[in-house]
Write a protein that holds these residues in place. Structure first.
Motif: not given
Ligand SMILES: Nc1ncnc2c1ncn2[C@@H]1O[C@H](COP(=O)(O)OP(=O)(O)OP(=O)(O)O)[C@@H](O)[C@H]1O
Ligand SMILES: [Mg+2]
Lengths: 284, 268
Positions: A60-62, A69-76, A86-92, A165-167
């Motif tokens: 989640n980009g921390i 590369d780390v690709i999350v839901n299509g975003y690097n 990214i932070r919105q779709s991947v919560g921690m 509402r993260p995925s």
């Protein structure tokens, strides 16, 4: 393409203040590959310092990898522009619930992420109520977090993430500081989110019985992924797990002891129910 | 002792005082303070006392709490009383001993000052009793928001206040734990000279600081994970909005203020 995808990533911690020249840079992993599909429930195991938290924080980009590369839901994750997406779709969710609750009232805390995202107040209200109901903390919405039990606090923390509402939700040892009841509550919530809402779950844990409930178990050892398979397959490798300092669920240990004694019983038993069944079958 | 701190102690309720706009409550508290300082005689102060007691009754906050809020400032009250009693030497002499002279003016002034301080503390603590800390910081942020134009970090300050309020109970609990842990290791915190006792605090403060920094780091990460990126573009769950009752309250308070001014005129 996978929902979370790490391609050949290398990550090091840089500590400029360390006097010791060689301790300045700790490389946690090199050229690591890892992927998680949408809707999966993955458990990550490994002894202390094996790099589990470091890996998960890449998603989640921390942590931004040095190489790869780390690709999350299509975003690097290197793409600053999409960091908030990214932070919105991947919560921690972290280990200590006390250190991740920001506000002094439960519902205000759950609203925190939505306020940051600039959601309309009416919509915030709706989503906060939904999230609190989902984790079963709606009645406590006006309580002070410090008066709740550990398990309740952790569920509030989960609601705070859920409201976005993260995925996908990454959980870093969310049950480590809880009593058995709190652990059960939290794990039940996590499984429900995965089954009913299709939320992708990555769960770091030291409890084998929790890992046994996942769809896939990943075992890390000194920054490498050494096993990556279904819980049944992973836990049947009792010797290898013990060599890297990990346990297996107690029932697996029991069945393996029975097999060593020459009893013919399934070697891939990981839950208590299965074990009871198998032993009952032996007696019949 | 630590648990007596009442600042930020909020007693949830549904009274009209609780439901007032926090911004208005801050303004009303301001007017109330002005009122206390304008009052020149004990009669004028009486108006302030009536206002305060009225507000307490309407807010349904137990009277016991009213008294509790004075407890920490008892030394200040005594100090003020003694100072006024001994150093005001005008008026009729009531009592003389060695160099101490007590006069009617001294007694009057010290009673007046004590009542004023008590009113001040009780009245302002009503604000924190009836307003959630979040609402309070939120209101302060709104009231001060014009200062953003001259680059005062208003949002950051209010965020810091919110977090401080959030962590007070956590850190108090932690202090208790560390104290017990150090006592279990034989630390002696209750006996000895002042300096010795101050030194005994070091083994408590150091672990407390280390843990507070660790918490801060984790909290910062958790906030980042929840999309925190400063005050820009932020919305709020609870919008502040003024209702007719806020203006009614303002009107009533203004009446009391006028009352004080009139009484001042009459008795001067
Ligand atoms: N902020 C940091 N600065 C420097 N080194 C770090 C930092 N965080 C972790 N490390 C090092 O990185 C390595 C991996 O740490 P990580 O926290 O990812 O392990 P982990 O598998 O999560 O362990 P645990 O089970 O204890 O949580 C460890 O050797 C650790 O000492
Ligand atoms: Mg970790």
């Amino acid at each position: 393409m996978s929902f979370l995808y790490a391609r050949n990533i290398t990550f090091s911690y840089i500590n400029d203040f360390d006097e010791n020249e060689s301790a300045k840079k700790t490389t946690v992993f090199r050229n690591l590959n890892f992927a998680v599909e949408r809707g999966e429930f993955v458990a990550v195991l490994g002894h202390n310092g094996s790099g589990k938290s470091t890996l998960v924080k890449c998603f989640n980009g921390i942590n931004i990898p040095e190489e790869g590369d780390v690709i999350v839901n299509g975003y690097n994750t290197k793409d600053e522009e999409h960091l908030l997406d990214i932070r919105q779709s991947v919560g921690m969710v972290f280990q200590n619930p006390d250190n991740q609750i920001v506000a002094t009232i439960v519902e205000e805390d759950v609203a925190f992420a939505l306020e940051n995202m600039g959601v309309e107040p009416k919509e915030i209200r709706r989503r906060v109520d939904d999230a609190l109901k989902t984790v079963g903390m709606y009645e406590y919405r006006e309580h002070a977090p410090h008066k709740l039990s550990g398990g309740q606090k952790q569920r509030v923390a989960i609601a705070g993430i859920l409201a976005m509402r993260p995925s996908c939700i990454l959980l870093d040892e969310p049950t480590a500081m809880l009593d058995p009841n709190g652990r059960k509550e939290v794990l039940k919530t996590i499984k429900m989110l995965n089954k009913e809402f299709g939320v992708t779950i990555v769960l770091i844990t030291h409890y084998m019985d929790e890992a046994a409930q996942a769809e896939r178990v990943v075992v890390m050892d000194s920054g490498e992924i050494v096993m990556n398979d279904t819980p049944k397959k992973v836990f049947s490798r009792v010797e290898e797990l013990k060599n890297i300092g990990l346990d297996v669920p107690q029932v697996t240990e029991l069945t393996h002891m029975l097999i060593d004694e020459g009893v013919s019983i399934d070697s891939e038993i990981i839950t208590e129910d299965e074990c009871v069944e198998a032993i009952r079958a032996l007696f019949n | 002792m630590i648990k007596d701190i009442t600042i930020g102690q909020f007693f949830p309720g549904k009274s009209i005082v609780h439901r007032l706009d926090p911004r208005m409550k801050i303004i009303l508290t301001g007017i109330y303070i002005v009122l206390l300082f304008l009052a020149k005689s004990i009669f004028a102060l009486l108006v302030g006392i009536i206002f305060m007691i009225g507000a307490f009754i309407i807010s349904q906050i137990p009277i016991r709490l009213m008294l509790k809020s004075i407890k920490p400032i008892v030394p200040i009250i005594i100090f003020t009383a003694v100072l006024n009693l001994f150093f005001i030497t005008t008026g009729e002499l009531l009592f003389q001993f060695w160099i101490i002279k007590i006069t009617t003016d001294g007694v009057k002034t010290s009673v007046f000052m004590v009542v004023r301080i008590i009113c001040l503390i009780i009245g302002t603590s009503l604000l924190t009793y009836t307003t959630s800390p979040i609402a309070l910081t939120d209101a302060i942020e709104r009231i001060l928001s014009p200062l953003k134009k001259i680059r005062v970090p208003v949002h950051e300050l209010s965020m810091m206040m919110t977090i401080a309020l959030r962590f007070i109970p956590t850190l108090i609990e932690e202090t208790d734990k560390i104290m017990s842990a150090q006592k279990a290791r034989g630390a002696d915190m209750e006996t000895g000279s002042l300096i010795k006792r101050a030194k005994a605090l070091i083994p408590i403060l150091i672990p407390l600081f280390v843990s507070a920094f660790r918490r801060a780091e984790e909290l910062a990460m958790a906030m980042e994970c929840r999309c925190y990126h400063g005050g820009e573009g932020r919305t709020r769950l609870k919008q502040l909005c003024t209702a007719p009752r806020d203006f009614a309250a303002l009107f009533v308070t203004a009446l009391f203020l006028i009352g004080v001014i009139i009484i001042n005129r009459i008795f001067s």
